[in-house]
Design an enzyme around this catalytic site. Structure first.
Site, PDB file in Angstrom:
ATOM      1  N   SER A  37     -48.886 -32.454  33.781  1.00  0.00           N
ATOM      2  CA  SER A  37     -48.595 -33.036  35.090  1.00  0.00           C
ATOM      3  C   SER A  37     -47.349 -32.469  35.751  1.00  0.00           C
ATOM      4  CB  SER A  37     -48.446 -34.554  34.962  1.00  0.00           C
ATOM      5  OG  SER A  37     -49.662 -35.132  34.536  1.00  0.00           O
ATOM      6  N   GLU A  41       0.793  -1.222   0.000  1.00  0.00           N
ATOM      7  CA  GLU A  41       0.000   0.000   0.000  1.00  0.00           C
ATOM      8  C   GLU A  41       0.829   1.278   0.000  1.00  0.00           C
ATOM      9  OE1 GLU A  41      -3.273   0.460  -0.327  1.00  0.00           O
ATOM     10  OE2 GLU A  41      -3.561  -1.691  -0.601  1.00  0.00           O
TER      11      GLU A  41
END
Length: 822
Positions: free
Chosen positions: A518, A143
């Site tokens: 239950s 870069e």
């Protein structure tokens, strides 16, 4: 003697002589200016013999360069004026000097494993000192090689790029890292002369305000690198699943190639192009002396393992979404930008085990269901060269659901199915693997559900006798939920809100209001203990019938699940065998209003449990999370706790913002007396030892297990809620739109195996810890009593049969509508 006269500085030296006889001076071959002779001046002959006249093209060239110089001077003047006007108007760069990037909300397990990220940008900010030099060198190599030599603008690079742009058809940039920072923060990406001027000016301004290291740090944390990754630390996790410090030269070079064009050069979208750029960067790193020839050779040959984009650390989507909602309620939109790290109370391994256990339980149920047919049909070409492409296109519309893979059938018969997967692999299914789809392979079956060539089906790989076997399956329609919490402090240990978050984001743990069946009976029994009942109290398990006058609605004739009535039995045995008739008689004796008020002590809503006898059978509405909280009261000795999900919160720099502090129980949390909890623990331990949940103690090989199965009317919901003193866990399975699971499907057969699989793992290192009796209880002949109800002072037997209405007529019984359906 005439004086010697020299030209004025501004007088151009290449003027040609005029025809008027007053011509200007000319240079001789040596470049000197000749003197005028007096004779020449007197004769009026304009010095024609003073020297050779310059060719016309030389004079033209002189004019050309003069115009160029004038043009350059004009441009310089204009640029200078533009700079003088533009520089004061440059944006304030305090955002860089006090750089605060948008950091995502990260949800972690208690041990620090990433579970989820929320925010537009995946980012993990790293100080320049934390970024390996290897990674920095790779960036500089490609870069901005002269980053530490220039002052923000690389003029040599500008000239080089300008020459390249003139000579080549494609443009070549000359942006330095500083210029890229300026552009990314303050400017658009349009390629205009004005923007470039501002970019240069901003770069100069940034360089004057920040040191080089800070500029590079900002660049490496801010830049977009594809797949929502911002900064190289985030990109390292996204593409390689590892931190920057662990990157190799080859991996660092791959990441360094992303800034040029993240979508075009990332190894997930375009591996070939990404590798070409990576190889070039490796060469550049060698050329600049950043790596040795040995490192260069090794990096060029290294084969990289790219992390698939769908790869997840763990399956915690539902619990992570809960955490996101909690944090957003406190921080608002800032939650997604300030880099909060939220550490949950759960462990990633236990969460994964809960997820797998629930999915396995649901898939086991699915294999018992009628085959609903292929998901789609596609026309397959006869040309083998076109076959792979067509299969890939077809399966792209049917993505894998974790271990449930989509496949296109190539051959089908009742004895063998050959199918192609998205990976290109072909699998052959025979024997037991065909049983779940028997109806789809039958020649007499429904054509709409027939498995034939071109059918898109689901397959799953199972391990049987250490051997992998493929079997046909289908995406389940049934749903499920599982939650596990610590009863001492309410911390969530695991939470799975459904079969698949991508398919159904509805969190069944916290949002699904279902009948508990239950599994609700223990809370009715708990209320009865305060009225003098105990495990030895005898209650009749005989038939009951209630007409419309008694129920206030429809006639009701309840049944036991097995349809059998066993007559009088102790309460301990009745709960272990989940006898409905006994529970109803107990509630009738205690009083429905009293019981309705009692259950609110456990965190249940009174309005969701109407004061009718059906409450004894769990006809109200609860969520799995509510059930886990309620059973925690039994597990911790009588205290009601709130669920805790967040352990601590830190900011991006690790500063602690919140820490969950363990607190001792307070009197305000007391829900029931310790002795009530203890007697209920004793009854629930019997359920796990000899009752409907006997598989728990038999499988886990430990006595400190307590719990209750639950199956609602018509088997629409299957539950198991149970605990060990250190961990409470609840499992629910049912359809989102309630319908029968099947006549033989129960909580013990559906939910219990899921619970056992999870608890077997979660309790592997937990020592046996049976609950000790508190003050106020006494043991007589193996049964526990409240002190004041011992020695026949409590309810020895329930003698309220005279209050039970007589059996209804045949006409009344024909009109019975079970209240569960309401």
């Amino acid at each position: 003697m005439p004086s010697k006269k020299t030209p004025e500085p501004s007088e151009p030296s290449f003027d040609a002589p005029s025809d008027s006889g007053k011509g200007g001076r000319s240079k001789n071959d040596d470049g000197d200016t000749p003197r005028k002779s007096a004779k020449a001046g007197k004769s009026g002959k304009a010095g024609r013999g003073d020297g050779p006249r310059r060719p016309w093209f030389v004079r033209l060239l002189g004019w050309f360069f003069g115009l160029i110089l004038a043009g350059v001077a004009g441009v310089v003047l204009l640029v200078g004026m533009a700079l003088a006007i533009a520089y004061p108007q440059l944006p304030d760069i305090s955002g860089l000097t006090d750089y605060r990037p948008k950091l995502p909300l990260r949800v972690m397990s208690s041990e620090g494993q990433l579970l989820a990220e929320y925010g537009e940008e995946r980012r993990s900010y790293s100080d320049i000192r934390e970024i390996p030099k290897l990674m920095q060198d790779a960036i500089l190599a490609i870069e901005d090689a002269r980053f530490y030599q220039h002052g923000g603008v690389d003029y040599l690079g500008v000239i080089r790029a300008g020459m390249a742009n003139v000579s080549e058809s494609k443009s070549q940039g000359a942006s330095t890292i500083t210029m890229q920072v300026a552009r990314n923060f303050y400017l658009s990406t349009e390629k205009t002369f004005t923007r470039k001027i501002y970019e240069i000016l901003l770069a100069l301004k940034i360089e004057s305000a920040l040191p080089k290291e800070k500029i590079l740090e900002i660049y490496m944390n801010q830049i977009f690198l594809g797949h929502r990754a911002y900064g190289f630390a985030a990109a390292s996790e996204v593409y390689f699943g590892k931190p920057l410090k662990d990157l190799s030269v080859a991996e660092a070079a791959m990441l360094a190639g992303l800034p040029k064009a993240p979508s075009a050069y990332n190894p997930i979208n375009n591996p070939r192009r990404a590798v070409l750029r990576q190889q070039y960067i490796i060469d550049r790193m060698l050329e600049m002396g950043f790596i040795t020839p040995e490192q260069h050779a090794q990096a060029k040959a290294e084969k990289l393992r790219i992390r698939p984009p769908q790869e997840a650390a763990s399956h915690a989507e539902y619990v992570a979404e809960l955490a996101r909602q909690l944090i957003f309620s406190q921080y608002g939109d800032e939650a997604y930008t300030r880099g909060l790290n939220v550490y949950l109370t759960l462990h990633a391994d236990e969460q994964e085990r809960a997820y797998r256990a629930l999915r396995r339980g649901i898939m086991d149920y699915e294999r018992r269901q009628v085959y609903r047919g292929p998901e789609a049909y596609v026309d397959l070409p006869a040309d083998p060269k076109e076959l792979d492409t067509r299969i890939a296109e077809a399966l792209s519309d049917h993505p894998a659901n974790d271990e449930l893979l989509a496949a296109v059938v190539l051959e089908a018969s009742p004895k063998q199915v050959v199918a192609a997967l998205q990976s290109g692999e072909s699998v052959t299914i025979t024997g037991d693997g065909l049983k779940p789809a028997t109806s789809g392979l039958s020649e007499k079956g429904n054509p709409k559900t027939r498995i034939r060539r071109g059918a898109v089906i689901r397959v799953i790989k199972l391990v049987k006798n250490t051997k992998d076997e493929w079997t046909i399956t289908q995406l389940p329609e049934v749903e499920g939920a599982m939650v596990a919490i610590n009863p001492k402090d309410g911390s969530v240990r695991a939470l799975v809100g459904g079969f698949d978050y991508n398919k159904n984001k509805f969190n069944h743990v916290t949002q699904a209001w279902r009948q508990p069946g239950s599994s609700f009976k223990p809370f009715i029994y708990s209320s009865a203990l305060e009225k003098g009942f105990n495990g030895a109290t005898v209650v009749n398990d005989g038939p009951l019938f209630f007409d419309a006058t008694t129920t206030g609605s429809q006639p009701w004739e309840p049944k036991n699940y097995d349809g059998q009535f066993e007559g009088p039995m102790p309460l301990r045995r009745a709960l272990a065998k989940s006898k409905n008739m006994v529970s109803i008689r107990v509630l009738q004796s205690v009083g429905v209003k009293y019981a309705q008020d009692w259950i609110t002590r456990f965190g249940f809503d009174a309005d969701k449990h109407p004061a009718y006898l059906t409450m004894a059978l769990g006809a109200g509405s609860v969520t799995p999370m509510q059930m886990a909280q309620a059973y925690s009261v039994f597990a911790n000795g009588g205290y009601r706790i709130a669920p805790q999900l967040v352990q601590r919160i830190t900011d991006h720099s690790g500063r602690l913002l919140y820490q969950q502090q363990p607190k001792p129980f307070e009197d305000s949390q007391r829900a029931i007396e310790p002795r009530n909890a203890f007697l209920m623990d004793s009854l629930l331990q019997e359920v796990a030892r000899s009752g409907t949940a006997a598989r728990t103690q038999a499988t886990l090989k430990r006595p400190d297990i307590y719990g209750k199965t639950g199956t609602t009317n018509d088997s629409m919901d299957a539950w198991f809620a149970g605990f060990q003193p250190e961990l409470v866990s609840v499992v629910w399975i049912g359809y989102d739109q309630p319908r029968k699971l099947g006549d033989r499907e129960t909580g013990g057969g559906l939910a219990l195996p899921v619970w056992i699989e999870f608890m077997q793992y979660a309790l592997r290192n937990t020592p046996v810890q049976e609950i000790q009796p508190p003050e106020g209880v006494v043991n007589i002949n193996g049964e526990w009593y409240y002190d004041e109800f011992a020695n026949n002072n409590g309810v020895k037997a329930l003698g309220n049969e005279e209050h039970v209405p007589a059996n209804g007529t045949e006409e009344e019984k024909k009109s019975i509508l079970d209240l569960f359906k309401r």
